[in-house]
Design a protein around this motif. Structure first.
Motif, PDB file in Angstrom:
ATOM      1  N   TRP A  98       0.855  -1.191   0.000  1.00 25.34           N
ATOM      2  CA  TRP A  98       0.000   0.000   0.000  1.00 25.34           C
ATOM      3  C   TRP A  98       0.890   1.240   0.000  1.00 25.34           C
ATOM      4  O   TRP A  98       1.938   1.273   0.626  1.00 25.34           O
ATOM      5  CB  TRP A  98      -0.881   0.017   1.249  1.00 25.34           C
ATOM      6  CG  TRP A  98      -1.854  -1.117   1.258  1.00 25.34           C
ATOM      7  CD1 TRP A  98      -1.628  -2.392   1.712  1.00 25.34           C
ATOM      8  CD2 TRP A  98      -3.182  -1.112   0.746  1.00 25.34           C
ATOM      9  NE1 TRP A  98      -2.741  -3.158   1.524  1.00 25.34           N
ATOM     10  CE2 TRP A  98      -3.718  -2.405   0.932  1.00 25.34           C
ATOM     11  CE3 TRP A  98      -3.970  -0.142   0.147  1.00 25.34           C
ATOM     12  CZ2 TRP A  98      -5.008  -2.739   0.564  1.00 25.34           C
ATOM     13  CZ3 TRP A  98      -5.267  -0.493  -0.217  1.00 25.34           C
ATOM     14  CH2 TRP A  98      -5.763  -1.778  -0.019  1.00 25.34           C
ATOM     15  N   ILE A  99       0.427   2.256  -0.690  1.00 29.24           N
ATOM     16  CA  ILE A  99       1.150   3.521  -0.730  1.00 29.24           C
ATOM     17  C   ILE A  99       0.154   4.645  -0.490  1.00 29.24           C
ATOM     18  O   ILE A  99      -0.959   4.619  -0.996  1.00 29.24           O
ATOM     19  CB  ILE A  99       1.891   3.710  -2.067  1.00 29.24           C
ATOM     20  CG1 ILE A  99       2.726   4.969  -2.068  1.00 29.24           C
ATOM     21  CG2 ILE A  99       0.931   3.713  -3.225  1.00 29.24           C
ATOM     22  CD1 ILE A  99       3.682   5.080  -3.218  1.00 29.24           C
ATOM     23  N   VAL A 100       0.534   5.594   0.313  1.00 23.95           N
ATOM     24  CA  VAL A 100      -0.316   6.746   0.582  1.00 23.95           C
ATOM     25  C   VAL A 100       0.233   7.908  -0.222  1.00 23.95           C
ATOM     26  O   VAL A 100       1.408   8.232  -0.142  1.00 23.95           O
ATOM     27  CB  VAL A 100      -0.322   7.086   2.095  1.00 23.95           C
ATOM     28  CG1 VAL A 100      -1.173   8.308   2.373  1.00 23.95           C
ATOM     29  CG2 VAL A 100      -0.810   5.892   2.900  1.00 23.95           C
ATOM     30  N   VAL A 101      -0.644   8.516  -1.002  1.00 20.07           N
ATOM     31  CA  VAL A 101      -0.217   9.622  -1.862  1.00 20.07           C
ATOM     32  C   VAL A 101      -0.804  10.921  -1.377  1.00 20.07           C
ATOM     33  O   VAL A 101      -1.875  10.988  -0.888  1.00 20.07           O
ATOM     34  CB  VAL A 101      -0.663   9.410  -3.322  1.00 20.07           C
ATOM     35  CG1 VAL A 101       0.215  10.205  -4.262  1.00 20.07           C
ATOM     36  CG2 VAL A 101      -0.668   7.967  -3.709  1.00 20.07           C
TER      37      VAL A 101
END
Length: 103
Positions: A100-103
């Motif tokens: 998961w990546i938070v942008v």
């Protein structure tokens, strides 16, 4: 690839390692060790990987196709329903997951 025989020896105490490179180093320097690193790291560094048996078939080597097959069994991923560990599917690698990546 030929499956590796099960190891039934005494398990050493766990050692912490930082990141993929640290885990790789710990596994390489510890006889009988088993480790877990990202698929991209395995492919990029031409590392050996274990054959893992899934629910429906024989042993599978980790590969982007077998991880994609696991992901394809759950097309509607959400923040609360995202696990693709040990999914059904003849070609699914059983130890798969999302990053998961938070942008």
């Amino acid at each position: 690839m030929e499956p590796v025989r099960a190891w039934c020896g005494r398990r050493p105490a766990p050692n912490g390692a930082k990141g993929n490179e640290g885990s790789r180093g710990q596994v390489r320097s510890t006889p009988g060790a088993i480790g877990y690193v990202e698929l991209a790291y395995v492919i990029e560094n031409h590392m050996p990987a274990a054959l893992i048996q899934n629910k429906e078939a024989g042993g599978f080597a980790v590969h982007y196709r077998t991880v994609a097959a696991a992901a394809a069994t759950k097309p509607d991923v959400s923040a609360t329903s995202f696990s693709i560990v040990d999914t059904a599917g003849v070609n699914s690698y059983p130890i798969s997951g999302y990053s998961w990546i938070v942008v």
